[in-house]
Design an enzyme around this catalytic site. Structure first.
Site, PDB file in Angstrom:
ATOM      1  N   LEU A 177       0.827  -1.202   0.000  1.00 11.63           N
ATOM      2  CA  LEU A 177       0.000   0.000   0.000  1.00 11.63           C
ATOM      3  C   LEU A 177       0.872   1.266   0.000  1.00 11.63           C
ATOM      4  O   LEU A 177       0.697   2.147  -0.841  1.00 11.63           O
ATOM      5  CB  LEU A 177      -0.930  -0.024   1.221  1.00 11.63           C
ATOM      6  CG  LEU A 177      -1.940   1.110   1.346  1.00 11.63           C
ATOM      7  CD1 LEU A 177      -2.947   1.084   0.201  1.00 11.63           C
ATOM      8  CD2 LEU A 177      -2.706   1.009   2.676  1.00 11.63           C
ATOM      9  N   SER A 178       1.830   1.335   0.933  1.00  8.34           N
ATOM     10  CA  SER A 178       2.632   2.555   1.095  1.00  8.34           C
ATOM     11  C   SER A 178       3.491   2.857  -0.125  1.00  8.34           C
ATOM     12  O   SER A 178       3.943   1.954  -0.828  1.00  8.34           O
ATOM     13  CB  SER A 178       3.546   2.430   2.309  1.00  8.34           C
ATOM     14  OG  SER A 178       2.771   2.317   3.458  1.00  8.34           O
ATOM     15  N   SER A 184       0.710   7.830   5.740  1.00  2.00           N
ATOM     16  CA  SER A 184      -0.478   8.129   6.545  1.00  2.00           C
ATOM     17  C   SER A 184      -1.624   8.567   5.640  1.00  2.00           C
ATOM     18  O   SER A 184      -2.780   8.213   5.859  1.00  2.00           O
ATOM     19  CB  SER A 184      -0.179   9.246   7.550  1.00  2.00           C
ATOM     20  OG  SER A 184       0.703   8.774   8.535  1.00  2.00           O
ATOM     21  N   ARG A 295      -4.585  -3.529  12.861  1.00  4.88           N
ATOM     22  CA  ARG A 295      -4.055  -2.792  14.013  1.00  4.88           C
ATOM     23  C   ARG A 295      -4.118  -3.606  15.291  1.00  4.88           C
ATOM     24  O   ARG A 295      -3.266  -3.466  16.171  1.00  4.88           O
ATOM     25  CB  ARG A 295      -4.884  -1.531  14.224  1.00  4.88           C
ATOM     26  CG  ARG A 295      -4.358  -0.417  13.403  1.00  4.88           C
ATOM     27  CD  ARG A 295      -5.286   0.757  13.377  1.00  4.88           C
ATOM     28  NE  ARG A 295      -4.888   1.554  12.227  1.00  4.88           N
ATOM     29  CZ  ARG A 295      -5.628   2.482  11.675  1.00  4.88           C
ATOM     30  NH1 ARG A 295      -6.827   2.737  12.163  1.00  4.88           N
ATOM     31  NH2 ARG A 295      -5.170   3.158  10.657  1.00  4.88           N
ATOM     32  N   GLN A 332      13.549  -1.235  46.440  1.00  5.86           N
ATOM     33  CA  GLN A 332      12.207  -0.717  46.208  1.00  5.86           C
ATOM     34  C   GLN A 332      12.142   0.153  44.948  1.00  5.86           C
ATOM     35  O   GLN A 332      11.143   0.132  44.226  1.00  5.86           O
ATOM     36  CB  GLN A 332      11.746   0.099  47.421  1.00  5.86           C
ATOM     37  CG  GLN A 332      10.268   0.326  47.420  1.00  5.86           C
ATOM     38  CD  GLN A 332       9.814   1.114  48.631  1.00  5.86           C
ATOM     39  OE1 GLN A 332      10.389   2.144  48.977  1.00  5.86           O
ATOM     40  NE2 GLN A 332       8.798   0.623  49.295  1.00  5.86           N
ATOM     41  N   GLU A 389      17.460  -0.383  31.113  1.00  6.46           N
ATOM     42  CA  GLU A 389      18.051   0.273  32.282  1.00  6.46           C
ATOM     43  C   GLU A 389      18.115  -0.672  33.483  1.00  6.46           C
ATOM     44  O   GLU A 389      19.107  -0.705  34.197  1.00  6.46           O
ATOM     45  CB  GLU A 389      17.241   1.519  32.642  1.00  6.46           C
ATOM     46  CG  GLU A 389      17.360   2.606  31.595  1.00  6.46           C
ATOM     47  CD  GLU A 389      16.392   3.758  31.844  1.00  6.46           C
ATOM     48  OE1 GLU A 389      15.996   3.968  33.005  1.00  6.46           O
ATOM     49  OE2 GLU A 389      16.028   4.434  30.864  1.00  6.46           O
ATOM     50  N   GLY A 393      24.441  -2.765  32.356  1.00  6.21           N
ATOM     51  CA  GLY A 393      25.389  -3.132  31.309  1.00  6.21           C
ATOM     52  C   GLY A 393      24.899  -4.304  30.478  1.00  6.21           C
ATOM     53  O   GLY A 393      25.039  -4.328  29.255  1.00  6.21           O
ATOM     54  N   GLU A 416       1.255   0.557  10.161  1.00  4.01           N
ATOM     55  CA  GLU A 416      -0.196   0.332  10.216  1.00  4.01           C
ATOM     56  C   GLU A 416      -0.907   1.466  10.966  1.00  4.01           C
ATOM     57  O   GLU A 416      -1.763   1.236  11.813  1.00  4.01           O
ATOM     58  CB  GLU A 416      -0.523  -1.056  10.794  1.00  4.01           C
ATOM     59  CG  GLU A 416      -0.049  -2.142   9.847  1.00  4.01           C
ATOM     60  CD  GLU A 416      -0.796  -3.455   9.996  1.00  4.01           C
ATOM     61  OE1 GLU A 416      -1.961  -3.460  10.427  1.00  4.01           O
ATOM     62  OE2 GLU A 416      -0.207  -4.497   9.648  1.00  4.01           O
TER      63      GLU A 416
END
Lengths: 436, 254
Positions: A177-178, A184, A295, A332, A389, A393, A416
């Site tokens: 399609l694109s 968009s 979607r 915590q 995170e 490492g 999409e």
């Protein structure tokens, strides 16, 4: 004072009644759109009579297939994920195994050699695959929710007989399609089709086409009458190897590297009459419908990715890595982040499965699908970034999969329908509901 | 001779990937809201039965059998999705537990009723790890048995089973009917494919209760206490070889 409130109560009540009911809890309205999936909508059943079950509740078959797909993904795909990403190519044996497992024909009926399952089964499979490799997942997603569904829904009997058994057993499909000038704004597409004596001739090109390296079967959207603007768009079936069809370039990408994305050129590609999909000038309708339900598939890919990223990190912080004399998952500061992430993942999954069930029930699911995809891709982006995170490492090196989930998540906000397009869709629905 | 009638008894157990935890009362392993699946050795049994058929050994029927809670139905469906022709489910109450002898007696009845001539079952279930049911069943039936099979060959009514033993392999040959228990290296079980999962939905699954079999399954064993194994203590580092020898002597290992 009490008597005053008592006096005012009827007034307050009247004021309340004059306001519209909260739409989210209103009785489901009659389906407003045509259901575009291959799964027959259960519209004849009044589902308001069925006692509601938890959204995450799966049928016996769905649960069994979730188990089977998860096991397959762990054993057969996981060992290859890193290598496929580095090589930026899909291992052909993986594709072969996907066909063997029936994962490329989830909704294709048994008579055409498929599994004959329901739409939610496809969603479950896409999520389970994405937990291990979002690249493999998107290949299965595009093939099932866009390509197979298009043929099932609009293919002539002859097209179904010719292509469905292939799509179920050995031929990967691709959805074109694109274009460089159209993304968009999907209907700004410039690829042209002209009528010939025996069929059609197609000229133009497509861009960012998923599965194009592996695929032998392409659904191509082209404009048969540019004067009609987007209403001239028509869908065609094209096989790889047709003279004039060529793959111009394979893109190098940030994420989902093992999934192929290419530029495709059409230079006077002759297409026989019988390869017209559905009717002339209805391509735009087909495309919208397919993307609306597609979607939900991408949303499932994103929740699967988020689950995969979370589980990968959770295994590390609660079993391996110790700092200051205890497992880092015991601090915590870590725990609260992880609890928040898990909650968001489950919230996204609730949206995804609710959209899938609504679609199966034949209800209007367009806004649900947009919300599911928007939120699932946001959560996937956030969680996979945090997971890097949490792992420190070990999250940053290319030895594990944490950084890959992070890179792979980015596409969720793009293909999409970008996140902005989803927001626009949701806002349009809201405005329609609340405009007096 | 008509084809083989194979019976494959299977059990629903705590999934092998789940770390088992002892319940608070220390009477058993915690099973509430824990992922369950088919005993891995039983997957091998189903796979072997299906492969026998695929190797053109005449097989007229493969029946999967399980005695367990209502949820045991799931593993019977899995077995049928892998290739078993039908399932028999003896429903037990949620906390009801059978001991190996009880299971063997029950299976004896099933074998007689189904006229089975080959029973393939896992060498053990990974929850109780008793490793007794197959042997007891062979004893009750008065059949030949080959345990811990790593290879099975059938020609006519003669069965050749290879089993891995310490330091090598042992080859057994016997005539049908027979009981075979499976070991890990026998095969690699397939994943139930999507079309086969759908086909399994249409295969018959018979529901039974213990009453239908009239067997004495009174439990003879009593669990006194279940505890976690003691946590492993870290070792010590030694400076050199002499240090190691001294340490080994100190511990009485030399």
């Amino acid at each position: 004072m009490a008597s005053v409130t008592k006096l005012l109560r009827p007034v307050a009540r009247a004021a309340k009644v004059s306001r519209p009911l909260r739409p989210a809890f209103s009785k489901p309205a009659a389906p407003q759109i045509r259901c575009l999936s291959s799964t027959a909508p259960r519209r004849e059943i009044d589902i308001s009579e069925i006692p509601p079950t938890p959204i995450t509740h799966l049928s016996e078959t769905e649960a069994l297939m979730a188990d089977s797909v998860s096991k397959f993904a762990q054993d057969a795909i996981l060992p290859k994920v890193r290598d496929m990403d580095e090589a930026e190519a899909m291992d052909p044996t993986v594709v072969e195994q996907l066909f063997e497992q029936g994962l490329m024909s989830v909704e294709i009926p048994e008579e055409y050699g498929g599994a004959g399952m329901n739409f939610t089964s496809a969603i479950v499979a896409i999520e389970e695959l994405a937990r291990v490799d979002p690249s493999v997942s998107v290949m299965v997603d595009v093939h099932n929710t866009l390509v197979n569904t298009a043929i099932l829904k609009w293919g002539s009997e002859a097209l179904k007989k010719k292509y469905l058994p292939k799509l179920a057993t050995n031929t990967v499909g691709s959805f074109c399609l694109s274009e460089p000038v159209s993304g968009s704004d999907a209907f700004a597409l410039a690829t042209k089709a002209t009528r010939t004596e025996n069929g059609y001739k197609i000229n133009g090109g497509k861009m960012w086409i998923t599965n194009s390296m592996e695929a032998d079967f392409f659904i191509v959207f082209a404009n048969l009458d540019p004067a009609k603007k987007y209403k001239g768009i028509t869908a065609f079936i094209m096989e790889k190897g047709t003279p004039g069809f060529s793959i111009a370039k394979k893109e190098k990408k940030l994420g989902i590297k093992a999934s192929s994305t290419c530029v495709i050129n059409f230079d006077d590609v002759e297409i026989p009459k019988e390869n017209l999909l559905g009717n002339e000038f209805e391509g735009y309708k087909y495309a919208i419908g397919l993307l609306n339900e597609g979607r939900i598939g991408i949303a499932a890919q994103m929740t699967g990715l988020a689950l995969g990223a979370f589980e990968n990190a959770a295994g590390y912080v609660w079993n391996d890595r110790k700092q200051f004399g205890k497992l880092i998952g015991e601090f915590q500061g870590m725990q609260h982040q992880m609890a928040q992430a898990w909650t968001e993942i489950q919230a996204a999954r609730a949206l995804v499965f609710n959209a899938a069930r609504k679609k199966e029930a034949g209800e209007d699911f367009v806004m649900d699908a947009a919300m599911a995809k928007l939120y699932a891709s946001q959560v996937a982006g956030r969680v996979s970034s945090q997971a890097v995170e949490w792992m420190g490492g070990m999250g940053f090196v290319r030895e594990g999969l944490a950084e890959k989930y992070f890179r792979d998540s980015k596409i969720g906000a793009i293909y999409e329908g970008t996140s902005n397009i989803q927001l626009t869709t949701i806002a349009k629905h809201l405005q329609k509901t609340y405009t007096k | 001779m008509s084809g083989l009638r194979i019976l494959v008894p299977i059990k629903r157990v705590v999934d092998y990937a789940v770390k088992p935890r002892v319940n608070r009362a220390q009477t058993a392993v915690e099973t509430a809201s824990v992922k369950h699946s088919m005993n891995p050795f039983d997957e091998l049994s189903i796979e072997e039965a299906v492969r026998l058929r695929e190797r053109k050994v005449p097989v007229s029927e493969i029946v999967a059998f399980s005695a367990g809670p209502p949820k045991a139905q799931d593993i019977l469906r899995t077995a049928m999705a892998m290739g078993a022709d039908r399932g028999i489910h003896v429903q037990l109450a949620e906390k009801e537990e059978l001991e190996p002898l009880g299971v063997a007696k029950l299976l004896q009845k099933v074998v007689e009723k189904e006229k089975s001539d080959l029973v393939i079952l896992g060498k053990q279930s990974i929850d109780d790890d008793a490793g007794q049911t197959g042997q007891m069943l062979a004893g009750l039936l008065g059949w030949s048995q080959a345990t811990q099979a790593s290879q099975v060959k059938i020609e006519g009514d003669s069965v050749t089973v290879t089993r891995e033993v310490d330091g090598g392999v042992e080859t057994l040959k016997a005539k049908l009917p027979m009981v075979i228990t499976t070991d890990l290296r026998l095969n690699e079980p397939r994943y139930a494919s999507l079309p086969n999962i759908m086909k399994a939905k249409k295969k018959p699954l018979e529901k039974k209760t213990l009453k239908d079999f009239e067997v004495d399954i009174t439990n003879r064993l009593k669990t006194l206490k279940v505890t976690e194994p003691p946590a492993r203590k870290g070792g010590v580092k030694v400076e050199d070889v002499d240090g190691m020898i001294a340490k080994l002597k100190e511990l009485g290992a030399l």
